[in-house]
Design a protein around this motif. Structure first.
Motif, PDB file in Angstrom:
ATOM      1  N   ALA A  68       0.881  -1.280   0.023  1.00  0.00           N
ATOM      2  CA  ALA A  68       0.061  -0.081  -0.044  1.00  0.00           C
ATOM      3  C   ALA A  68       0.712   1.378  -0.135  1.00  0.00           C
ATOM      4  O   ALA A  68       1.924   1.201   0.863  1.00  0.00           O
ATOM      5  CB  ALA A  68      -0.935  -0.061   1.289  1.00  0.00           C
ATOM      6  N   ALA A 128      -3.858  -9.193   1.096  1.00  0.00           N
ATOM      7  CA  ALA A 128      -5.065  -8.477   1.211  1.00  0.00           C
ATOM      8  C   ALA A 128      -5.274  -8.303   2.861  1.00  0.00           C
ATOM      9  O   ALA A 128      -5.988  -7.311   3.130  1.00  0.00           O
ATOM     10  CB  ALA A 128      -6.005  -9.607   1.024  1.00  0.00           C
ATOM     11  N   GLU A 173      -3.228  -4.792   3.342  1.00  0.00           N
ATOM     12  CA  GLU A 173      -3.760  -4.049   2.716  1.00  0.00           C
ATOM     13  C   GLU A 173      -4.801  -3.290   3.483  1.00  0.00           C
ATOM     14  O   GLU A 173      -5.282  -2.088   3.871  1.00  0.00           O
ATOM     15  CB  GLU A 173      -4.526  -4.357   1.356  1.00  0.00           C
ATOM     16  CG  GLU A 173      -3.812  -4.327   0.157  1.00  0.00           C
ATOM     17  CD  GLU A 173      -4.548  -4.714  -1.116  1.00  0.00           C
ATOM     18  OE1 GLU A 173      -4.700  -3.913  -2.155  1.00  0.00           O
ATOM     19  OE2 GLU A 173      -5.323  -5.832  -1.169  1.00  0.00           O
ATOM     20  N   ASP A 174      -5.700  -4.212   4.060  1.00  0.00           N
ATOM     21  CA  ASP A 174      -6.901  -3.746   4.782  1.00  0.00           C
ATOM     22  C   ASP A 174      -6.504  -3.172   6.012  1.00  0.00           C
ATOM     23  O   ASP A 174      -6.780  -2.399   6.654  1.00  0.00           O
ATOM     24  CB  ASP A 174      -7.875  -5.204   5.300  1.00  0.00           C
ATOM     25  CG  ASP A 174      -9.053  -4.885   5.817  1.00  0.00           C
ATOM     26  OD1 ASP A 174      -9.743  -4.028   5.503  1.00  0.00           O
ATOM     27  OD2 ASP A 174      -9.179  -5.305   7.107  1.00  0.00           O
ATOM     28  N   ALA A 211      -5.414   0.344   5.534  1.00  0.00           N
ATOM     29  CA  ALA A 211      -6.610   1.024   5.173  1.00  0.00           C
ATOM     30  C   ALA A 211      -7.358   1.616   6.482  1.00  0.00           C
ATOM     31  O   ALA A 211      -7.801   2.559   6.789  1.00  0.00           O
ATOM     32  CB  ALA A 211      -7.350   0.285   4.343  1.00  0.00           C
ATOM     33  N   TYR A 270      -3.386   6.936   0.010  1.00  0.00           N
ATOM     34  CA  TYR A 270      -3.495   5.471   0.182  1.00  0.00           C
ATOM     35  C   TYR A 270      -3.662   5.146  -1.058  1.00  0.00           C
ATOM     36  O   TYR A 270      -4.656   5.754  -2.272  1.00  0.00           O
ATOM     37  CB  TYR A 270      -4.740   5.187   0.943  1.00  0.00           C
ATOM     38  CG  TYR A 270      -4.941   3.633   1.011  1.00  0.00           C
ATOM     39  CD1 TYR A 270      -4.036   2.895   1.739  1.00  0.00           C
ATOM     40  CD2 TYR A 270      -5.895   2.785   0.308  1.00  0.00           C
ATOM     41  CE1 TYR A 270      -4.173   1.511   1.904  1.00  0.00           C
ATOM     42  CE2 TYR A 270      -5.943   1.681   0.180  1.00  0.00           C
ATOM     43  CZ  TYR A 270      -5.067   1.009   1.349  1.00  0.00           C
ATOM     44  OH  TYR A 270      -5.277  -0.430   1.153  1.00  0.00           O
ATOM     45  N   GLN A 271      -3.065   4.059  -1.493  1.00  0.00           N
ATOM     46  CA  GLN A 271      -3.265   3.209  -2.942  1.00  0.00           C
ATOM     47  C   GLN A 271      -3.252   1.783  -2.377  1.00  0.00           C
ATOM     48  O   GLN A 271      -2.083   1.407  -1.530  1.00  0.00           O
ATOM     49  CB  GLN A 271      -2.244   3.275  -3.819  1.00  0.00           C
ATOM     50  CG  GLN A 271      -2.480   4.635  -4.672  1.00  0.00           C
ATOM     51  CD  GLN A 271      -1.465   4.965  -5.755  1.00  0.00           C
ATOM     52  OE1 GLN A 271      -0.348   4.527  -5.630  1.00  0.00           O
ATOM     53  NE2 GLN A 271      -1.875   5.637  -6.703  1.00  0.00           N
ATOM     54  N   GLY A 272      -4.176   0.974  -2.674  1.00  0.00           N
ATOM     55  CA  GLY A 272      -4.093  -0.530  -2.530  1.00  0.00           C
ATOM     56  C   GLY A 272      -3.071  -1.279  -3.149  1.00  0.00           C
ATOM     57  O   GLY A 272      -2.096  -0.546  -4.256  1.00  0.00           O
ATOM     58  N   SER A 273      -2.765  -2.306  -3.334  1.00  0.00           N
ATOM     59  CA  SER A 273      -1.569  -3.120  -3.846  1.00  0.00           C
ATOM     60  C   SER A 273      -1.491  -2.953  -5.398  1.00  0.00           C
ATOM     61  O   SER A 273      -0.498  -2.708  -5.958  1.00  0.00           O
ATOM     62  CB  SER A 273      -1.744  -4.815  -3.544  1.00  0.00           C
ATOM     63  OG  SER A 273      -0.546  -5.540  -4.229  1.00  0.00           O
ATOM     64  N   GLU A 274      -2.621  -3.396  -6.117  1.00  0.00           N
ATOM     65  CA  GLU A 274      -2.640  -3.204  -7.548  1.00  0.00           C
ATOM     66  C   GLU A 274      -2.461  -1.983  -8.276  1.00  0.00           C
ATOM     67  O   GLU A 274      -1.786  -1.529  -9.015  1.00  0.00           O
ATOM     68  CB  GLU A 274      -4.110  -3.622  -8.033  1.00  0.00           C
ATOM     69  CG  GLU A 274      -4.142  -3.989  -9.464  1.00  0.00           C
ATOM     70  CD  GLU A 274      -5.353  -4.483 -10.071  1.00  0.00           C
ATOM     71  OE1 GLU A 274      -5.689  -4.646 -11.160  1.00  0.00           O
ATOM     72  OE2 GLU A 274      -5.991  -5.115  -9.315  1.00  0.00           O
ATOM     73  N   GLU A 275      -3.209  -0.722  -7.313  1.00  0.00           N
ATOM     74  CA  GLU A 275      -2.945   0.570  -7.803  1.00  0.00           C
ATOM     75  C   GLU A 275      -1.477   1.018  -7.498  1.00  0.00           C
ATOM     76  O   GLU A 275      -0.940   1.816  -8.419  1.00  0.00           O
ATOM     77  CB  GLU A 275      -4.107   1.434  -7.039  1.00  0.00           C
ATOM     78  CG  GLU A 275      -4.185   2.884  -7.657  1.00  0.00           C
ATOM     79  CD  GLU A 275      -5.076   3.821  -7.156  1.00  0.00           C
ATOM     80  OE1 GLU A 275      -5.246   4.829  -7.416  1.00  0.00           O
ATOM     81  OE2 GLU A 275      -5.555   3.037  -6.081  1.00  0.00           O
TER      82      GLU A 275
END
Length: 331
Positions: free
Chosen positions: A123, A274, A277-278, A281, A302-307
């Motif tokens: 993240a 996952a 990430e959570d 967040a 914030y950006q999650g894993s894929e982004e």
């Protein structure tokens, strides 16, 4: 077969499928089984160390994780020493590290065989900006004073907390280029982290230091031995940095942001990604984080894993062009 019997048979057939689905969902749930090695790839006192210790503290104080996030400093090579160690621990779901532009810049400069694509993006958390510091009794009252001094004497030393060709160097060289100097006019002196760079500034070993605004904010309280003369943000920041003029205010059309995030060991299991990430967040939504973030002058991003992974790929393209223009691209 009657409609009633058909319905009963379909129901009985569905039961094993439901059990499999429930079992699969349970298998997808993951949580750490031991303490997490949370690595800052530099000495204490710099941006990576500050991010690691701050996030670990907030996670603990807010009760977000049952396992401890153990801060570990692994300095050397502008991050390269830590990355080499982490790269050898493929698949380990209990190893994280703080990341920022050097994970892209250091390999591009040719001083690390590992880059962001060798690790697992977790993240992106925040962004920050570069700030130029001088000692409190320095003759340089503004960034333009420092630029003119470098123009007259290219040998003047400017320290930073990252390796040659890495984040602080690029930030300073880009500013100098925008001010009409050649990148080669910057006598950049690398230190192992922003903390060491500021220690050398206060000791009179360099004329100025460029570092992250967030990590410098704690050093800029009233009565400090250092003074800020410019920040790379598009507009003035808040808190103790409210009176620091931007580069643009001083006639230098240049901004530079320093994102910071968390990455994991290579090939980390998807369920662990996952989980983290959570977790991060959730952390960003807590009062404890808001207090720490505002105190350090950070900005949530914030950006999650894929982004985050896609963002890193874009950053590599951009930095590759900048390094080539400045003659700092490694072979």
């Amino acid at each position: 077969m009657t409609a009633k019997n058909s319905l009963k048979r379909l129901t009985l057939l569905a039961l094993p499928l439901a059990a499999v689905a429930a079992s699969t969902a349970h298998a997808d749930e993951w949580a750490p089984t031991r303490s997490i090695e949370y690595i800052a790839p530099a000495n204490p006192g710099g941006g990576w160390d500050t991010l690691v210790r701050t996030t670990a503290r907030v996670i603990q104080e807010e009760g977000l994780a049952e396992r401890n996030f153990a801060a570990i400093n692994v300095p050397g090579g502008g991050g390269a020493v830590a990355w080499a160690q982490i790269a050898r621990d493929s698949g380990n779901p209990h190893k994280l590290f703080a990341a920022s532009p050097p994970i892209i810049l250091v390999p591009l400069a040719g001083t690390s065989r590992y880059d962001h694509s060798d690790f697992t993006p977790i993240a992106r958390l925040i962004t920050d900006y570069s700030i130029v510091l001088v000692s409190a009794d320095s003759d340089y009252e503004s960034l333009t004073d420092l630029v003119e001094a470098i123009r007259d004497n290219p040998g003047l030393s400017v320290g930073g907390g990252s390796a040659p060709g890495s984040m602080d160097h690029i930030a300073m060289a880009g500013m100098a280029s925008a001010a009409g100097l050649n990148a080669s006019d910057i006598n950049y002196v690398p230190f192992s982290g922003g903390g060491e760079a500021m220690t050398n500034l206060m000791g009179g070993h360099v004329e100025a230091v460029i570092t992250g605004a967030g990590e410098a904010s704690g050093q800029l309280e009233e009565g400090s031995d250092i003074r800020a003369i410019g920040v790379s943000a598009p507009e003035r920041m808040g808190g103790v940095l409210a009176d620091v003029p931007t580069y643009q205010e001083q006639g230098i059309d240049y901004t530079f942001d320093i994102w910071r995030g968390v990455m994991g060991a290579p090939d980390m299991p998807a369920e662990a990604v996952a989980y983290y990430e959570d977790l991060f967040a959730q952390m960003l939504e807590t009062d404890g984080w808001a207090s720490a973030r505002d105190q350090l002058g950070w900005i949530d991003a914030y950006q999650g894993s894929e982004e985050f992974g896609a963002f890193l790929d874009e950053q590599k393209e951009q930095f590759s062009e900048v390094l080539s223009e400045l003659g700092l691209r490694g072979e």
